[in-house]
Design an enzyme around this catalytic site. Structure first.
Site, PDB file in Angstrom:
ATOM      1  N   HIS A 228       0.836  -1.202   0.000  1.00  5.52           N
ATOM      2  CA  HIS A 228       0.000   0.000   0.000  1.00  5.52           C
ATOM      3  C   HIS A 228       0.872   1.253   0.000  1.00  5.52           C
ATOM      4  CE1 HIS A 228      -3.067   2.573   2.427  1.00  5.52           C
ATOM      5  NE2 HIS A 228      -3.163   2.833   1.139  1.00  5.52           N
ATOM      6  N   GLU A 231       2.242   1.835  -3.418  1.00  6.62           N
ATOM      7  CA  GLU A 231       1.191   2.388  -4.277  1.00  6.62           C
ATOM      8  C   GLU A 231       1.131   3.909  -4.140  1.00  6.62           C
ATOM      9  OE1 GLU A 231      -3.151   3.574  -3.726  1.00  6.62           O
ATOM     10  OE2 GLU A 231      -2.875   1.510  -3.048  1.00  6.62           O
ATOM     11  N   HIS A 232       1.117   4.380  -2.892  1.00  3.54           N
ATOM     12  CA  HIS A 232       1.071   5.828  -2.642  1.00  3.54           C
ATOM     13  C   HIS A 232       2.289   6.530  -3.221  1.00  3.54           C
ATOM     14  CE1 HIS A 232      -2.135   7.166   0.279  1.00  3.54           C
ATOM     15  NE2 HIS A 232      -2.372   5.872   0.236  1.00  3.54           N
ATOM     16  N   GLU A 302       3.758  10.509   2.267  1.00  3.42           N
ATOM     17  CA  GLU A 302       2.761   9.450   2.135  1.00  3.42           C
ATOM     18  C   GLU A 302       2.615   8.640   3.418  1.00  3.42           C
ATOM     19  OE1 GLU A 302       0.708   9.613  -0.271  1.00  3.42           O
ATOM     20  OE2 GLU A 302       1.965  11.291  -0.930  1.00  3.42           O
ATOM     21  N   GLU A 309      -5.134   8.074   6.923  1.00  2.00           N
ATOM     22  CA  GLU A 309      -6.131   7.212   6.273  1.00  2.00           C
ATOM     23  C   GLU A 309      -6.514   6.057   7.173  1.00  2.00           C
ATOM     24  OE1 GLU A 309      -6.347   4.095   2.515  1.00  2.00           O
ATOM     25  OE2 GLU A 309      -4.587   5.349   2.786  1.00  2.00           O
TER      26      GLU A 309
END
Length: 1246
Positions: A228, A231-232, A302, A309
């Site tokens: 993840h 990805e960011h 991020e 998040e």
């Protein structure tokens, strides 16, 4: 990016759904019949913040609001999903194929528009057909052959002319299904696979998705969440992606258990110079996936975003889903490898650690590129792919790694292989995280997912697991899930499709039975769902029985559900039921086949990706329909009941020897419950009590299902003749000044009419959706007419009418089956200004007349039942009591009450208000609005003029004419709380095991047509100030000969300019508060621009941590007020225009959007709207200037005396002060991440 299967809105957390509830008038309709996802869940009730656009809707309600997409409901999905019955479940993410790759709602891709169009109606398509022969389609060896042309004559030919032998039948069933004739597959020398599908909708655009076959399941113990993170960093750090932002392209990314997907939705050419954008898009994807820059600054940025998040999405709904996934997959890594990752590990990784994981997994041979869209030159597209990707990593690769699987031939039982195979070293040997990967030729994953499941199969020796109980103080209701896991059955032959069809028929019958049998009285449950769906992400097929109920009714609810399951299993479906649901499936399938050339690219792409993941044969809509027709001829009642019974054995045979054991039974329950007269008391429940309740329900006596008489029509011809004789329906002039009875605008194709009883009619003929029609009745008034003695009467009344479901002498069951047979889907909902009733129907076999008959019966012969009123009241009472258990809802509720002076019309009705209501009072509140001059009906579809006008005259012209109430005089004044007040800034504290924070900032705005809360007409203010003196003509041509409109003199001035402002403010909020300052993961600016009420407001929703939320609020205020100190530049305005115009252009291809455009064209309460607002919309956006935006900005109240803010904080130390100066707080109390609906993939990155 947390794990919601939806776009990156602030999820249900950041802003609850709009106030107006989506209330289906008839729970089961054609949609339900075709879905077979047994969703009887009550729709979302009223919530604190109502926005013009539906944004943060909870997963279940969001899927309902979407309806069935072109591919998600098609026969192709029948072929591509072995029983994908989860359309309304928030279960595995494979059940959400449509929305997961959309852009950011509330920011770029779902920005406010000048004319709202969201309808909230879940509607499906379908048309009746006769059996047909199989059309021969081009196979995989003929990739460039166009799909067969649709012809009516092909439907008239019988599939089987004579009886065939059993051997011939088996030979046919074992025949492979045809492959999509236009789908191109290829592979580069470096191993990168690509799939290309030419698709014309939307025109001049294409989708490019790079799917890297690595996800959280591939992470080592100290890498949880690192996929993840990559990805960011890779996505947001790409400079080549940033260069596309000015072209009208949209991009995003997400991570799940097994994939990381980067996607770009792009125009085919640049607007200015007509340059081909495919090379630039491919180049950006190449950089993102294979050549990212892991700079320390980007990693830190991020890291902050992901930590925010992680906290943002940790709602109680998420934690409930976590528990479900943990128990369902307790035997494998799926229970503890959630894509969002672990906070303590996310804090630690440095760029080198992240880079090493990337080197291990991100390479061409472990990726697939998907291109779908208007790609006319396939060879050229292939050359572009080769030019960009061919040399990536190829120079440094040598011999391949061994891919031997320890499972050997059994691997396919654990998870299906994809076509061509995905290679992974299943021995578990990996390069250590501290060692750099040696340059070897790496292969893609061979088996997906590489996990072992304990199957719920008969005779499999396993130890039964007792029911698990998850109890939490924020849970409001009781819910229980019984899970069954079996291997995915790949749909590759007609026999496989034959099995899928039979399961759908069987489960549709169960859905309808529970819905009608118990909803006709006061049921002990809130909802009962039976979901049977494949999950590519989990590598299994999961069947789930979900029962929700008020805590005091939990035993009875379980008994009812399992009793009905056993009854269906023992006696099976009736011949009438089989015929009914078979016909509905075939009708829908044919309708989608006729729409083969109008399916959006993203829907086709999602369908292909999911089908490939599951190993299903990919067919187009026409092939799917023809294949369905072929197998339908071979289905027998005995087979349907036999196949269906197998699906239900884990419930119906629970406790019996050799019965398949449930994979898990999980109950999620509150810690405290409300008892009338007592208050809050402890809720106690034990595993053995749950087991006993299941067994008691299975021991109840059962009886066969009787056949139910289904009406062919609701109004007979003789009754219609009598009505026409009595009312003498006719069209009359639209206004008294002109004797014109019909107004047609050739530019837009809109026709306006008016009936003699005062009902206004708008319609548009379009071929956007073949042989499908949609209709919307709008009734002026809504909740605004509620007075101090009738608070809640309108929404409770609308819900009561929905709960009853009866019209005239027809029972709820008969009406619902009438809808099923005619493929009608309808809904009833209300908001602050209006009551809506919406229909979708097939335009064959008198489908339009059937829909109009239903509308007539609702208007003239509605039935109000006391038990339906009791259910509706109880539903809203329960919802109100649940507000304090939701951080977001309680924060928003407090803000709205403060801003609007405790006006209950804009929030949920309180228990005190609900107690005052009676059946008669709610009936009067609703039906007093249903009078001739207060009703407007709009119809859009592929019909002919004579057909629609005949239906209008027959069924709407015969509605009794009643004088219109002056609803404006009935509306009590609405005002914002004056300053000063100690309620302008508030805080909410909720006790929770986990720490979270959110905030809402709101303030006054004009309505869409330039009226402000003070009663001022802002156009008069503009004129008196001389701000409109710049142009003498409303329309002129610029130097380039392009049409230009003086926006300030147009009635849509505020709708246009405020929509553009919202785009710009959202972009700045993201750049400043999220990206630069790292104070939030998600922040959004939303406008609520009313049409009838003389006010509006804006809301900024932001999620953060308790230590940062106050700074986030200050930063949001700074952005909102900073438009003067940091002025808007042309680049920002151009980008906002492109976004809104692109959205408008795409949406005009849908009937639902046109319904929204037609709304209020003849409404006396919205006098400034006319056809020019529709046909000049594009020119208005293009003509708006920066000065226009600042003129509108002056009427947004952003000063401190006008702003209202409320901060919500949840944590173990609820109510204590938080320190803004502290560093990020640890969240060690956070619940383990899991969940079938929310945790199987991350939220899109931007």
């Amino acid at each position: 990016m947390a794990s919601a299967p939806f776009p990156p809105v602030a999820a249900a957390a950041a802003a609850p759904p709009r106030l107006a509830p989506h209330v289906p008038f008839f729970r089961l309709s054609a949609a339900a019949a075709r879905r077979s996802s047994l969703s009887l869940r009550s729709p979302a009730i009223a919530t604190p913040l109502r926005y013009t656009h539906h944004r943060a809707v909870a997963p279940r309600s969001r899927k309902r609001a979407q309806g069935l997409g072109a591919t998600s409901a098609s026969a192709s999905v029948l072929a591509a999903s072995a029983g994908n019955f989860g359309a309304e479940r928030d279960g595995c993410l494979s059940c959400f194929p449509k929305s997961r790759r959309r852009g950011r709602l509330g920011l770029a891709s779902f920005a406010p528009c000048a004319l709202p169009h969201a309808s909230g109606v879940s509607i499906c398509r379908g048309v009746k057909v006769r059996p047909s022969h199989i059309l021969h389609a081009a196979g995989p060896d003929e990739p460039h052959v166009a799909s067969p042309t649709w012809s009516e004559t092909s439907l008239d030919k019988p599939y089987l002319d004579n009886a065939i032998s059993k051997e011939e039948l088996q030979g046919f069933l074992n025949t492979p299904l045809p492959s999509h004739p236009k789908l191109i597959r290829g592979q580069l020398k470096n191993g990168l696979r690509y799939l290309i599908l030419p698709n014309k909708v939307p025109a001049n655009r294409f989708e490019a998705h790079m799917e890297v076959h690595v996800g959280s399941i591939d992470e080592d113990e100290d890498e949880q969440g690192i996929a993840h993170m990559i990805e960011h960093v890779a996505f947001l750090g790409s400079k080549k992606r940033e260069k596309l932002l000015g072209t009208g392209a949209r991009s995003n990314a997400y991570t799940d258990f097994h994939h990381t997907v980067f996607h770009i939705h792009s125009p085919t050419k640049t607007k200015e110079y007509g340059e081909d954008l495919l090379p630039s898009v491919l180049d950006a994807l190449n950089e993102i996936a294979f050549h990212p820059k892991f700079s320390s600054s980007r990693v830190e940025k991020e890291r902050r975003a992901i930590l925010s998040e992680l906290q943002m999405m940790n709602t109680i709904e998420y934690r409930v889903d976590c528990q479900l996934l943990q128990h369902l997959h307790s035997e494998n890594k799926l229970s503890n490898r959630f894509p969002i990752g672990l906070e303590e590990q996310i804090h630690k990784w440095d760029p080198d650690k992240i880079r090493r994981f990337h080197e291990r997994w991100y390479y061409p041979a472990n990726a697939t590129l998907y291109l779908v869209g208007e790609i006319d030159d396939i060879p050229r597209a292939v050359r572009e792919i080769e030019a960009v990707f061919e040399h990536t990593f190829s120079a440094n690769e040598t011999s391949p790694i061994s891919n031997a699987s320890p499972f050997g031939a059994m691997a396919s039982l654990f998870a299906p292989k994809l076509p061509g195979g995905f290679a992974e070293n299943l021995t578990g040997e990996r390069s250590p995280a501290t060692e750099k990967i040696k340059p070897v030729k790496r292969e893609r994953q061979a088996v997906r997912p590489p996990v072992e499941h304990n199957w719920s199969l008969p005779g499999v020796a396993q130890e039964a697991k007792p029911p698990a109980i998850f109890q939490h103080e924020l849970i409001q209701s009781f819910s229980i899930n019984m899970f069954c896991k079996i291997p995915v059955s790949q749909v590759q032959t007609y026999k496989d499709l034959h099995s899928v069809l039979m399961k759908r028929i069987f489960l549709s019958a169960l859905h309808f039975r529970i819905n009608t049998r118990y909803k006709s009285s006061n049921p002990p449950f809130t909802s009962v769902e039976l979901d049977h769906s494949d999950s590519g992400r989990e590598g299994c097929t999961v069947t789930t029985l979900t029962v929700t109920a008020e805590p005091q009714n939990w035993r009875s609810a379980i008994k009812v559900a399992v009793h009905e399951v056993r009854r269906l299993k023992e006696f099976g479906v009736t011949m009438g039921e089989m015929t009914r649901y078979m016909d509905a499936l075939i009708k829908d399938s044919e309708q989608l086949a006729m729409m083969i050339d109008s399916v959006p690219s993203v829907d086709n792409l999602d369908f292909i990706m999911e089908s490939d993941a599951l190993g299903h044969t990919v067919m187009d809509q026409l092939q799917g329909h023809e294949s369905l027709l072929a197998v339908a001829e071979t289905v027998t009642l005995e087979e349907v009941n036999s196949v269906g019974a197998e699906v239900l054995e884990f419930i119906s045979d629970f406790g019996k020897p050799n019965a398949p054991l449930p994979a898990a039974i999980v109950a999620c329950v509150p810690k405290m419950v409300h008892v009338d007269g007592v208050g809050e008391t402890d809720f106690e429940i034990y595993p053995e009590e749950i087991t006993d309740a299941i067994k008691v329900g299975l021991e109840e006596p059962i009886y066969p299902e009787p056949e139910l008489e289904v009406p062919k029509e609701l109004i007979t011809q003789s009754q219609l003749d009598e009505l026409k004789l009595q009312h003498k329906p006719s069209f009359v002039p639209l206004n008294k000044e002109q004797e014109v009875v019909k107004v047609f605008d050739s530019e837009t194709g809109i026709t306006q009419r008016c009936l003699s009883n005062g009902i206004s009619i708008n319609y548009k003929i379009t071929q956007n959706e073949a042989r499908v029609g949609v209709m919307r009745l709008i009734v002026g008034g809504g909740r605004a007419i509620e007075d101090s003695e009738s608070k809640g009467s309108v929404i409770v009344g609308v819900r009561t009418l929905s709960e009853g479901g009866c019209v005239g002498n027809f029972s709820r069951e008969q009406v619902e089956l009438f809808c099923v047979n005619n493929l009608i889907n309808c809904s009833l909902e209300s908001n602050e200004e209006f009551i809506f009733m919406e229909f979708r129907f097939a335009l064959r076999d008198n489908g339009m007349r059937a829909a109009f008959q239903l509308l007539h019966m609702v208007l003239e012969h509605n039935v109000w039942l006391e038990d339906a009123f009791d259910r509706a009241t109880q539903l809203y009472l329960s919802y109100y009591r649940s507000i304090p258990k939701s951080l977001e809802r309680s924060t928003a509720h407090k803000l709205m009450l403060a801003m609007l002076n405790h006006d209950e019309r804009f929030v949920e009705p309180s228990p005190h208000s609900l107690q005052k209501l009676t059946l008669q009072s709610v009936k009067d509140a609703v039906m007093n609005q249903f009078v001739g001059g207060n009703m407007e009906v709009s119809i859009v579809g592929d019909f002919i003029e004579e057909e629609v006008e005949s239906c209008v005259l027959d069924y709407l012209g015969t509605v009794r004419g009643t004088s219109s109430p002056n609803t404006e005089e009935c509306i009590e004044k609405i005002s914002f709380r004056p300053f000063p007040s100690d309620l302008h800034f508030q805080q909410v504290y909720i006790k929770d095991t986990d720490e979270r924070a959110c905030a809402y900032i709101a303030g006054p705005a004009p309505n869409r047509w330039g009226f402000a809360a003070e009663g001022n007409d802002l156009f008069n203010v503009i004129r008196s100030s001389g701000a409109d003196a710049g142009t003498s003509e409303k329309v002129n041509l610029d130097l380039m000969g392009k049409k230009h409109i003086d926006v300030r003199n147009h009635s849509l001035f505020f709708g246009i300019t405020l929509s553009l402002l919202a785009e710009i403010i959202n972009s700045r909020l993201f750049t400043m508060v999220r990206d630069s300052m790292g104070l939030t993961y998600d922040v959004s600016f939303e406008l609520n621009l009313f049409d009838k009420l003389d006010l509006g407001w804006y809301v900024i929703a932001v999620t953060s941590t308790p230590s940062k939320v106050h700074k986030a609020v200050d930063a949001c205020k700074g952005v909102l007020r900073g438009l003067h100190s940091s002025r808007i530049v042309e680049r920002e305005l151009d980008r906002a225009k492109r976004t809104l115009l692109m959205k408008h252009e795409a949406e005009t291809k849908t009937n639902a959007y046109w319904l929204g455009l037609l709304a209020h064209l003849q409404s006396s309460s919205v006098p400034r709207k006319d056809v020019s607002c529709i046909k000049e919309l594009t020119t208005l956006y293009e003509s708006a200037t920066i000065e226009d935006l600042y003129l509108a900005y002056e009427h947004l109240k952003v000063d401190e005396s006008s702003l209202f803010a409320c901060i919500g904080i949840a944590g173990a130390e609820s109510g204590e002060d938080t320190n803004d100066d502290e560093p990020d707080m640890d969240l060690h109390g956070m619940a383990p991440m899991g969940g079938r609906g929310l945790s199987t993939m991350t939220r899109p990155t931007t």
